[in-house]
Write a protein that holds these residues in place. Sequence first.
Motif, PDB file in Angstrom:
ATOM      1  N   SER A  15       0.840  -1.209   0.000  1.00 32.01           N
ATOM      2  CA  SER A  15       0.000   0.000   0.000  1.00 32.01           C
ATOM      3  C   SER A  15       0.869   1.250   0.000  1.00 32.01           C
ATOM      4  O   SER A  15       0.599   2.202  -0.736  1.00 32.01           O
ATOM      5  CB  SER A  15      -0.962  -0.002   1.194  1.00 32.01           C
ATOM      6  OG  SER A  15      -0.247   0.015   2.407  1.00 32.01           O
ATOM      7  N   GLU A  73      10.337   3.615   6.152  1.00 30.02           N
ATOM      8  CA  GLU A  73      10.112   2.170   6.317  1.00 30.02           C
ATOM      9  C   GLU A  73      10.979   1.633   7.463  1.00 30.02           C
ATOM     10  O   GLU A  73      12.200   1.786   7.444  1.00 30.02           O
ATOM     11  CB  GLU A  73      10.415   1.439   4.992  1.00 30.02           C
ATOM     12  CG  GLU A  73      10.537  -0.072   5.095  1.00 30.02           C
ATOM     13  CD  GLU A  73       9.352  -0.766   5.746  1.00 30.02           C
ATOM     14  OE1 GLU A  73       8.211  -0.551   5.325  1.00 30.02           O
ATOM     15  OE2 GLU A  73       9.572  -1.547   6.712  1.00 30.02           O
ATOM     16  N   GLN A 133       4.585  -7.291   4.482  1.00 32.19           N
ATOM     17  CA  GLN A 133       4.252  -8.722   4.596  1.00 32.19           C
ATOM     18  C   GLN A 133       4.356  -9.415   3.254  1.00 32.19           C
ATOM     19  O   GLN A 133       4.784 -10.556   3.157  1.00 32.19           O
ATOM     20  CB  GLN A 133       2.817  -8.899   5.072  1.00 32.19           C
ATOM     21  CG  GLN A 133       2.502  -8.360   6.418  1.00 32.19           C
ATOM     22  CD  GLN A 133       1.009  -8.369   6.614  1.00 32.19           C
ATOM     23  OE1 GLN A 133       0.408  -9.433   6.717  1.00 32.19           O
ATOM     24  NE2 GLN A 133       0.407  -7.209   6.644  1.00 32.19           N
ATOM     25  N   GLN A 186      -0.476 -21.190   1.471  1.00 34.99           N
ATOM     26  CA  GLN A 186       0.607 -20.978   0.502  1.00 34.99           C
ATOM     27  C   GLN A 186       1.936 -21.481   1.043  1.00 34.99           C
ATOM     28  O   GLN A 186       2.719 -22.107   0.330  1.00 34.99           O
ATOM     29  CB  GLN A 186       0.756 -19.489   0.207  1.00 34.99           C
ATOM     30  CG  GLN A 186      -0.317 -18.954  -0.679  1.00 34.99           C
ATOM     31  CD  GLN A 186      -0.259 -17.437  -0.738  1.00 34.99           C
ATOM     32  OE1 GLN A 186       0.581 -16.809  -0.113  1.00 34.99           O
ATOM     33  NE2 GLN A 186      -1.172 -16.875  -1.480  1.00 34.99           N
TER      34      GLN A 186
HETATM   35  C1  LIG Z   1       3.224 -14.887   3.960  1.00 34.56           C
HETATM   36  C2  LIG Z   1       2.137 -14.026   3.353  1.00 34.56           C
HETATM   37  C3  LIG Z   1       1.607 -14.350   2.111  1.00 34.56           C
HETATM   38  C4  LIG Z   1       0.625 -13.541   1.530  1.00 34.56           C
HETATM   39  N1  LIG Z   1       0.160 -13.871   0.305  1.00 34.56           N
HETATM   40  C5  LIG Z   1      -0.772 -13.079  -0.310  1.00 34.56           C
HETATM   41  C6  LIG Z   1      -1.243 -13.393  -1.627  1.00 34.56           C
HETATM   42  O1  LIG Z   1      -0.840 -14.383  -2.218  1.00 34.56           O
HETATM   43  N2  LIG Z   1      -2.137 -12.570  -2.200  1.00 34.56           N
HETATM   44  C7  LIG Z   1      -2.623 -11.463  -1.570  1.00 34.56           C
HETATM   45  O2  LIG Z   1      -3.395 -10.735  -2.174  1.00 34.56           O
HETATM   46  N3  LIG Z   1      -2.193 -11.140  -0.316  1.00 34.56           N
HETATM   47  C8  LIG Z   1      -1.299 -11.920   0.333  1.00 34.56           C
HETATM   48  N4  LIG Z   1      -0.875 -11.628   1.607  1.00 34.56           N
HETATM   49  C9  LIG Z   1      -1.424 -10.441   2.275  1.00 34.56           C
HETATM   50  C10 LIG Z   1      -0.707  -9.180   1.807  1.00 34.56           C
HETATM   51  O3  LIG Z   1       0.690  -9.414   1.829  1.00 34.56           O
HETATM   52  C11 LIG Z   1      -1.039  -8.004   2.704  1.00 34.56           C
HETATM   53  O4  LIG Z   1      -2.421  -7.790   2.667  1.00 34.56           O
HETATM   54  C12 LIG Z   1      -0.302  -6.757   2.220  1.00 34.56           C
HETATM   55  O5  LIG Z   1       1.092  -6.947   2.337  1.00 34.56           O
HETATM   56  C13 LIG Z   1      -0.711  -5.533   3.032  1.00 34.56           C
HETATM   57  O6  LIG Z   1       0.054  -4.462   2.588  1.00 34.56           O
HETATM   58  P1  LIG Z   1       0.295  -3.177   3.497  1.00 34.56           P
HETATM   59  O7  LIG Z   1       1.188  -2.293   2.706  1.00 34.56           O
HETATM   60  O8  LIG Z   1      -0.996  -2.612   3.925  1.00 34.56           O
HETATM   61  O9  LIG Z   1       0.999  -3.661   4.839  1.00 34.56           O
HETATM   62  P2  LIG Z   1       2.302  -4.507   5.114  1.00 34.56           P
HETATM   63  O10 LIG Z   1       2.570  -5.431   4.004  1.00 34.56           O
HETATM   64  O11 LIG Z   1       2.116  -5.060   6.475  1.00 34.56           O
HETATM   65  O12 LIG Z   1       3.473  -3.423   5.136  1.00 34.56           O
HETATM   66  C14 LIG Z   1       3.587  -2.489   6.176  1.00 34.56           C
HETATM   67  C15 LIG Z   1       5.002  -1.937   6.208  1.00 34.56           C
HETATM   68  O13 LIG Z   1       5.059  -0.908   7.178  1.00 34.56           O
HETATM   69  C16 LIG Z   1       6.259  -1.003   7.923  1.00 34.56           C
HETATM   70  N5  LIG Z   1       6.052  -0.374   9.230  1.00 34.56           N
HETATM   71  C17 LIG Z   1       5.324  -0.815  10.275  1.00 34.56           C
HETATM   72  N6  LIG Z   1       5.364   0.068  11.284  1.00 34.56           N
HETATM   73  C18 LIG Z   1       6.144   1.091  10.860  1.00 34.56           C
HETATM   74  C19 LIG Z   1       6.572   2.301  11.477  1.00 34.56           C
HETATM   75  N7  LIG Z   1       6.199   2.665  12.710  1.00 34.56           N
HETATM   76  N8  LIG Z   1       7.379   3.124  10.762  1.00 34.56           N
HETATM   77  C20 LIG Z   1       7.764   2.802   9.493  1.00 34.56           C
HETATM   78  N9  LIG Z   1       7.382   1.654   8.877  1.00 34.56           N
HETATM   79  C21 LIG Z   1       6.572   0.825   9.558  1.00 34.56           C
HETATM   80  C22 LIG Z   1       6.500  -2.490   8.012  1.00 34.56           C
HETATM   81  O14 LIG Z   1       7.880  -2.777   8.249  1.00 34.56           O
HETATM   82  C23 LIG Z   1       6.041  -2.961   6.636  1.00 34.56           C
HETATM   83  O15 LIG Z   1       7.090  -2.974   5.703  1.00 34.56           O
HETATM   84  C24 LIG Z   1       0.116 -12.412   2.220  1.00 34.56           C
HETATM   85  C25 LIG Z   1       0.628 -12.107   3.482  1.00 34.56           C
HETATM   86  C26 LIG Z   1       1.632 -12.897   4.049  1.00 34.56           C
HETATM   87  C27 LIG Z   1       2.171 -12.548   5.395  1.00 34.56           C
END
Ligand SMILES: Cc1cc2nc3c(=O)[nH]c(=O)nc-3n(C[C@H](O)[C@H](O)[C@H](O)COP(=O)(O)OP(=O)(O)OC[C@H]3O[C@@H](n4cnc5c(N)ncnc54)[C@H](O)[C@@H]3O)c2cc1C
Length: 563
Positions: A249, A268, A275, A395
């Motif tokens: 995101s 970051e 994730q 997965q």
């Molecule tokens: C093993 C695994 C497999 C998956 N497979 C799939 C799939 O096949 N298909 C699918 O659609 N979805 C999948 N998902 C779900 C998907 O990965 C998540 O929904 C998606 O990554 C969410 O994105 P995000 O950017 O909101 O949050 P996140 O991916 O959680 O990223 C958040 C980021 O913020 C950083 N952060 C946290 N706190 C702070 C802070 N205070 N200051 C600075 N940085 C910070 C973290 O280090 C992280 O890098 C999977 C998840 C996992 C764990």
Amino acid sequence: MLRSMMADPTSSLPVRLARAEHVFPTLTPEQIARIAPHGRVREIRAGEVLVNAGDQVTPFFVVTAGQIEVIRPSGAVETTIVVHHPGQFTGEANMISGRPALFQARVRESGEVIQLDHDQMLALVQTDAELSEILMRAFILRRLELVASDLGDVVLIGSMHSPGTLRIKEFLTRNSHPHTYIDLDRDPDVQTLLDRFHVAVADVPVLICRGSAVLRNPSNQEIASCLGFNAAIDQTHVRDVVIVGAGPSGLAAAVYGASEGLDVLVVEANSPGGQAGSSSRIENYLGFPTGISGQELAGRAYTQAQKFGAQIMIAKGATQLTCDRKPYAIEIDNGPRVQARAVIIASGARYRRLSVENLSRFEGAGVYYGATPVERQLCGGEEVIVVGGGNSAGQAAVFLAQTARRVQIFVRSSNLAESMSRYLIRRIEDSPVIVLRTNAEIVALDGGEHIERVSWRNNTTGKIETEKVSHVFVMTGAVPNTHWLDGCVALDAKGFIKTGPDLSQHELADAHWPLARPPHLLETSLPGVFAVGDVRGGNIKRVASAVGEGSIAVAFVQQVLHE
Ligand SMILES: Cc1cc2nc3c(=O)[nH]c(=O)nc-3n(C[C@H](O)[C@H](O)[C@H](O)COP(=O)(O)OP(=O)(O)OC[C@H]3O[C@@H](n4cnc5c(N)ncnc54)[C@H](O)[C@@H]3O)c2cc1C
């Protein structure tokens, strides 16, 4: 794999024949003519050093006459990585990221070049679609070749049984930083090397950074600092938008924000990808019918965001949001605060942990929260347990089953139907290696430095069983990373951030919402502060929805900035 020395017979970078023309392309005279107005034409003389390893600012050179050689200096020994001839150009991924140069570039044969500085290079790739494709592809492929060839400025000495080694390996891998790994368990000469640097065995893992600094079990922040990951980032001026988190995101918000001309800074806490970066294969993301690894998807998005001019601070967490005045300010780990007119919170969520007393002792030493090729390598031919009934657990099980002797999936419920996609359930049912244990819960972990035995309870019969298992993958959902917000925005009962229409009149009144308009979609109870992806209440835990939300939030940031 068919490998050959390409680009020049003296090159030491082995490049697959099939893609050599993309790694070291020769530009046409028309393409060179389009580059020239972006920079300046200058003479080069044999022996002249154009770039030194470690230089923070790396110019870009197109050779029009003569030759430039790229050299890896290592003590008294020099390794030639590649020689660029007329029509070819210098640079690799750090040309876009603005990180320090990995190697030296020296004139081998006098001639002439077109020289562009970093900003001129970025302007070129943002305006010329054809050259952008050629250059970006070459930079990314060159970095991949360096990673594959272990050619970099970092040596990691450790043991695959140590959590510190796994952490550092993952950090370097997820930042696509080429490094050489020396395994203490396998390399008998390593002691001599450690002695040379006066390092005791108790100090491992050891990271030798740029051939000189010896870091003993360094934190990710120390590594980022030694390698200059954040050195080019100006933290003093007020940004249009600061994005907290570089998961899907946050990276999507950065790509859309920067491509629409906003001044974007991403903060970051760890590595790009979030994730998703730890997912071995994402098969349901639009446009990738055969799937893509989370690492690869994140790497592409990371480069794409930087190409448009977004700056991304690595291994720097936001620790507090100062929200009582504008511009908003974000406090950063061991660093100055950054100011922003708008904020996008994309800090995602972190894994739930097992409620087992000695869990932390085994984290990274048998307990893992992601199933990437690094972990899979560790459990080849061995017994594995995956805990969880969601898609990430499914997965992981299918991925690990490719090499493990047996994979047991533990779920507390009586089946997978409600929590896992049908296609994964079918693969699990079809796999001769995967065993599903329903109504099962891990109650104890046992072992020395590494897990050796796992005990679990059958919640229907109450019976406890113990088996020799050394690898447990915990895939049991996540809690939001909202601790740093400290009351600035309204949260739901589970700590996720409430946005847009989910905010009641009562909550807006409590938050002293000051505007006549209601919050935009994805806007929090604080005007100009948005929440996207897994950190947002009611989110759909999918890469595509996280990416979609990141892009939508940027459209509202544009409106807020003009308010
Ligand atoms: C093993 C695994 C497999 C998956 N497979 C799939 C799939 O096949 N298909 C699918 O659609 N979805 C999948 N998902 C779900 C998907 O990965 C998540 O929904 C998606 O990554 C969410 O994105 P995000 O950017 O909101 O949050 P996140 O991916 O959680 O990223 C958040 C980021 O913020 C950083 N952060 C946290 N706190 C702070 C802070 N205070 N200051 C600075 N940085 C910070 C973290 O280090 C992280 O890098 C999977 C998840 C996992 C764990």
